[in-house]
Write a protein that holds these residues in place. Sequence first.
Motif, PDB file in Angstrom:
ATOM      1  N   PRO A   1      -4.162  43.158 152.345  1.00  0.00           N
ATOM      2  CA  PRO A   1      -4.781  42.210 151.898  1.00  0.00           C
ATOM      3  C   PRO A   1      -4.962  42.633 150.624  1.00  0.00           C
ATOM      4  CG  PRO A   1      -6.103  42.856 154.007  1.00  0.00           C
ATOM      5  CD  PRO A   1      -5.569  43.885 153.212  1.00  0.00           C
ATOM      6  N   GLN A   2      -5.525  40.880 149.543  1.00  0.00           N
ATOM      7  CA  GLN A   2      -5.938  41.269 148.866  1.00  0.00           C
ATOM      8  C   GLN A   2      -7.167  41.942 148.216  1.00  0.00           C
ATOM      9  OE1 GLN A   2      -5.750  37.566 146.567  1.00  0.00           O
ATOM     10  NE2 GLN A   2      -5.560  37.876 144.650  1.00  0.00           N
ATOM     11  N   GLY A   3      -6.606  42.771 147.218  1.00  0.00           N
ATOM     12  CA  GLY A   3      -7.953  43.710 146.381  1.00  0.00           C
ATOM     13  C   GLY A   3      -7.786  45.280 147.231  1.00  0.00           C
ATOM     14  N   PHE A   4      -6.807  44.840 148.183  1.00  0.00           N
ATOM     15  CA  PHE A   4      -6.511  46.474 148.953  1.00  0.00           C
ATOM     16  C   PHE A   4      -5.494  47.100 148.757  1.00  0.00           C
ATOM     17  CE2 PHE A   4      -5.877  49.360 152.679  1.00  0.00           C
ATOM     18  CZ  PHE A   4      -7.347  49.448 153.812  1.00  0.00           C
ATOM     19  N   ASN A   5      -6.099  48.186 148.416  1.00  0.00           N
ATOM     20  CA  ASN A   5      -4.730  48.811 147.868  1.00  0.00           C
ATOM     21  C   ASN A   5      -4.473  50.268 149.220  1.00  0.00           C
ATOM     22  OD1 ASN A   5      -4.621  47.816 145.057  1.00  0.00           O
ATOM     23  ND2 ASN A   5      -6.761  49.199 144.784  1.00  0.00           N
ATOM     24  N   ILE A   6      -3.256  50.361 148.966  1.00  0.00           N
ATOM     25  CA  ILE A   6      -2.971  51.383 150.025  1.00  0.00           C
ATOM     26  C   ILE A   6      -1.152  52.060 149.754  1.00  0.00           C
ATOM     27  CG2 ILE A   6      -0.763  49.322 150.906  1.00  0.00           C
ATOM     28  CD1 ILE A   6      -0.838  51.070 153.714  1.00  0.00           C
ATOM     29  N   ASP A   7      -1.173  53.948 149.791  1.00  0.00           N
ATOM     30  CA  ASP A   7      -0.514  54.114 149.292  1.00  0.00           C
ATOM     31  C   ASP A   7      -0.297  55.387 150.359  1.00  0.00           C
ATOM     32  OD1 ASP A   7       1.353  55.599 147.461  1.00  0.00           O
ATOM     33  OD2 ASP A   7      -0.126  57.073 146.510  1.00  0.00           O
ATOM     34  N   THR A   8       1.316  54.834 150.003  1.00  0.00           N
ATOM     35  CA  THR A   8       2.082  55.601 151.681  1.00  0.00           C
ATOM     36  C   THR A   8       2.931  55.979 151.159  1.00  0.00           C
ATOM     37  OG1 THR A   8       3.814  54.412 151.662  1.00  0.00           O
ATOM     38  CG2 THR A   8       1.991  53.207 153.247  1.00  0.00           C
ATOM     39  N   SER A   9       2.998  57.671 152.328  1.00  0.00           N
ATOM     40  CA  SER A   9       3.653  58.621 152.155  1.00  0.00           C
ATOM     41  C   SER A   9       4.749  58.818 152.983  1.00  0.00           C
ATOM     42  CB  SER A   9       3.032  60.098 151.386  1.00  0.00           C
ATOM     43  OG  SER A   9       2.342  60.333 152.081  1.00  0.00           O
TER      44      SER A   9
ATOM     45  N   SER B   1      -8.218  51.822 150.043  1.00  0.00           N
ATOM     46  CA  SER B   1      -8.573  52.068 148.773  1.00  0.00           C
ATOM     47  C   SER B   1      -8.935  50.447 148.076  1.00  0.00           C
ATOM     48  CB  SER B   1      -8.345  53.214 147.642  1.00  0.00           C
ATOM     49  OG  SER B   1      -7.566  52.543 146.416  1.00  0.00           O
ATOM     50  N   TRP B   2     -10.653  50.240 148.431  1.00  0.00           N
ATOM     51  CA  TRP B   2     -10.690  49.342 148.117  1.00  0.00           C
ATOM     52  C   TRP B   2     -12.250  49.286 147.250  1.00  0.00           C
ATOM     53  CZ3 TRP B   2     -10.828  51.976 152.704  1.00  0.00           C
ATOM     54  CH2 TRP B   2     -12.101  51.493 153.233  1.00  0.00           C
ATOM     55  N   ARG B   3     -12.326  48.580 146.525  1.00  0.00           N
ATOM     56  CA  ARG B   3     -13.046  48.802 145.562  1.00  0.00           C
ATOM     57  C   ARG B   3     -14.442  47.736 145.976  1.00  0.00           C
ATOM     58  NH1 ARG B   3     -12.884  46.084 139.430  1.00  0.00           N
ATOM     59  NH2 ARG B   3     -14.831  46.885 139.717  1.00  0.00           N
ATOM     60  N   TRP B   4     -15.650  47.842 145.991  1.00  0.00           N
ATOM     61  CA  TRP B   4     -16.714  47.161 146.411  1.00  0.00           C
ATOM     62  C   TRP B   4     -17.332  46.135 145.339  1.00  0.00           C
ATOM     63  CZ3 TRP B   4     -21.788  50.467 148.013  1.00  0.00           C
ATOM     64  CH2 TRP B   4     -21.006  52.019 149.202  1.00  0.00           C
ATOM     65  N   PHE B   5     -16.441  46.262 144.556  1.00  0.00           N
ATOM     66  CA  PHE B   5     -16.942  44.164 144.022  1.00  0.00           C
ATOM     67  C   PHE B   5     -16.615  42.872 144.908  1.00  0.00           C
ATOM     68  CE2 PHE B   5     -16.159  40.795 141.382  1.00  0.00           C
ATOM     69  CZ  PHE B   5     -17.206  41.119 140.664  1.00  0.00           C
ATOM     70  N   ASN B   6     -17.651  42.221 144.989  1.00  0.00           N
ATOM     71  CA  ASN B   6     -17.459  40.860 144.919  1.00  0.00           C
ATOM     72  C   ASN B   6     -18.503  40.083 144.548  1.00  0.00           C
ATOM     73  OD1 ASN B   6     -20.104  40.631 146.628  1.00  0.00           O
ATOM     74  ND2 ASN B   6     -18.823  42.264 147.668  1.00  0.00           N
ATOM     75  N   TRP B   7     -18.102  38.737 144.473  1.00  0.00           N
ATOM     76  CA  TRP B   7     -18.898  37.706 143.396  1.00  0.00           C
ATOM     77  C   TRP B   7     -20.596  37.914 143.749  1.00  0.00           C
ATOM     78  CZ3 TRP B   7     -16.804  36.512 139.658  1.00  0.00           C
ATOM     79  CH2 TRP B   7     -15.284  36.509 139.017  1.00  0.00           C
ATOM     80  N   SER B   8     -20.789  38.277 144.819  1.00  0.00           N
ATOM     81  CA  SER B   8     -21.972  38.417 144.966  1.00  0.00           C
ATOM     82  C   SER B   8     -22.510  39.576 143.750  1.00  0.00           C
ATOM     83  CB  SER B   8     -23.022  38.976 146.532  1.00  0.00           C
ATOM     84  OG  SER B   8     -22.212  40.684 146.859  1.00  0.00           O
ATOM     85  N   ALA B   9     -22.098  39.858 143.723  1.00  0.00           N
ATOM     86  CA  ALA B   9     -22.789  41.356 142.311  1.00  0.00           C
ATOM     87  C   ALA B   9     -23.025  40.014 141.125  1.00  0.00           C
ATOM     88  CB  ALA B   9     -21.403  42.263 141.904  1.00  0.00           C
ATOM     89  N   VAL B  10     -22.385  38.708 141.131  1.00  0.00           N
ATOM     90  CA  VAL B  10     -22.371  38.269 140.085  1.00  0.00           C
ATOM     91  C   VAL B  10     -24.195  38.131 140.353  1.00  0.00           C
ATOM     92  CG1 VAL B  10     -21.821  36.195 138.246  1.00  0.00           C
ATOM     93  CG2 VAL B  10     -20.496  38.041 138.992  1.00  0.00           C
ATOM     94  N   PHE B  11     -24.311  37.077 141.215  1.00  0.00           N
ATOM     95  CA  PHE B  11     -25.639  36.487 141.303  1.00  0.00           C
ATOM     96  C   PHE B  11     -26.438  37.080 140.744  1.00  0.00           C
ATOM     97  CE2 PHE B  11     -28.839  35.563 145.137  1.00  0.00           C
ATOM     98  CZ  PHE B  11     -29.341  34.718 143.910  1.00  0.00           C
ATOM     99  N   LEU B  12     -26.819  39.187 142.494  1.00  0.00           N
ATOM    100  CA  LEU B  12     -27.297  39.735 142.142  1.00  0.00           C
ATOM    101  C   LEU B  12     -27.621  40.607 140.465  1.00  0.00           C
ATOM    102  CD1 LEU B  12     -26.102  42.273 144.435  1.00  0.00           C
ATOM    103  CD2 LEU B  12     -27.991  40.251 144.935  1.00  0.00           C
ATOM    104  N   THR B  13     -27.086  40.444 139.393  1.00  0.00           N
ATOM    105  CA  THR B  13     -26.958  40.552 138.831  1.00  0.00           C
ATOM    106  C   THR B  13     -27.717  39.655 137.498  1.00  0.00           C
ATOM    107  OG1 THR B  13     -24.639  42.090 138.235  1.00  0.00           O
ATOM    108  CG2 THR B  13     -26.207  40.968 135.626  1.00  0.00           C
ATOM    109  N   PHE B  14     -27.541  37.946 137.592  1.00  0.00           N
ATOM    110  CA  PHE B  14     -28.846  37.935 137.099  1.00  0.00           C
ATOM    111  C   PHE B  14     -30.405  37.759 137.393  1.00  0.00           C
ATOM    112  CE2 PHE B  14     -25.491  35.294 135.543  1.00  0.00           C
ATOM    113  CZ  PHE B  14     -25.718  35.409 134.373  1.00  0.00           C
ATOM    114  N   PHE B  15     -29.949  38.177 139.139  1.00  0.00           N
ATOM    115  CA  PHE B  15     -31.317  38.239 139.730  1.00  0.00           C
ATOM    116  C   PHE B  15     -32.124  39.164 139.402  1.00  0.00           C
ATOM    117  CE2 PHE B  15     -34.156  39.158 143.229  1.00  0.00           C
ATOM    118  CZ  PHE B  15     -34.581  38.170 143.793  1.00  0.00           C
TER     119      PHE B  15
ATOM    120  N   THR C   1     -13.958  53.007 148.631  1.00  0.00           N
ATOM    121  CA  THR C   1     -13.966  53.618 149.281  1.00  0.00           C
ATOM    122  C   THR C   1     -12.552  53.702 148.982  1.00  0.00           C
ATOM    123  OG1 THR C   1     -16.662  52.695 149.899  1.00  0.00           O
ATOM    124  CG2 THR C   1     -14.270  54.350 151.455  1.00  0.00           C
ATOM    125  N   THR C   2     -12.470  55.050 149.612  1.00  0.00           N
ATOM    126  CA  THR C   2     -11.090  55.555 149.632  1.00  0.00           C
ATOM    127  C   THR C   2     -11.354  56.729 151.138  1.00  0.00           C
ATOM    128  OG1 THR C   2     -10.366  56.025 147.554  1.00  0.00           O
ATOM    129  CG2 THR C   2      -9.146  57.900 149.383  1.00  0.00           C
TER     130      THR C   2
END
Length: 241
Positions: free
Chosen positions: A59-67, A74-88, A142-143
């Motif tokens: 999926p977009q935003g999802f990193n996969i490293d295969t061997s 791995s994936w970052r926690w960021f989503n657009w709710s963080a922007v709303f929470l910042t102002f709140f 998270t990894t």
Amino acid sequence: MQQLACPNCVTQIPSEKINIEQMLAVCPTCHTVFDFSHMAEEPQDRKRKTLEMRKMRAPQGFNIDTSMDGVEMSWRWFNWSAVFLTFFVIAWNSFLVFWYRMALSSPFDGGPQLLMIIFPLAHVAVGVGLTYHTLALYFNQTTLRVNNDRVQVKTFPLPHPWKDSTIATSDIEQVYVRQTIKRNNKSTSVYYDVRAYLYGAGEEILVKGLNNPDFALFIEQELESHLGIEDRPVHGEFGKA
């Protein structure tokens, strides 16, 4: 290369009927001409191509490293709710700063001033919690690493209430996704956990609180594929009839 056999009559093909340069062979019995290039491909090459295909399906935003012996997702926690929470959080904490500045700006006068200091302590706790959660959304990732021996999940750099885990792959019987819905008077939140059933030891949450179902289902699929687990429906599993 393994012994060539005719796909039509299963006759073994002698070397003089094989064209290595063009990867073609002629059956001496039924005269079938066939391409055997797929048989020349080494197992490692086929596995490498399979790993690359998995990477393309992530999926977009999802990193996969295969061997050849494992996979790291791995994936970052960021989503657009963080922007709303910042102002709140800025508004919430600014009000608390204003409140305490008023409460502490004059000499202590006993009960009323003490009440002004104690009354908003619960709001201070909420502000600290929301601030920390917002920072985690911006910085945490998270990894999940899986190889033939173990599955290991780590979140960093900020500590979080969901413990990191390491599970021996030999203990995992089944992997599935569980949906959790939390409702209050104003909103509804939906989260997805990736869980593992362990042989004779109940279940373990591998990844908790994902808000993207594609991430959760992809993790389940990759774990099952790498560990050779047959996908079987689990009661209450998300995305399965």
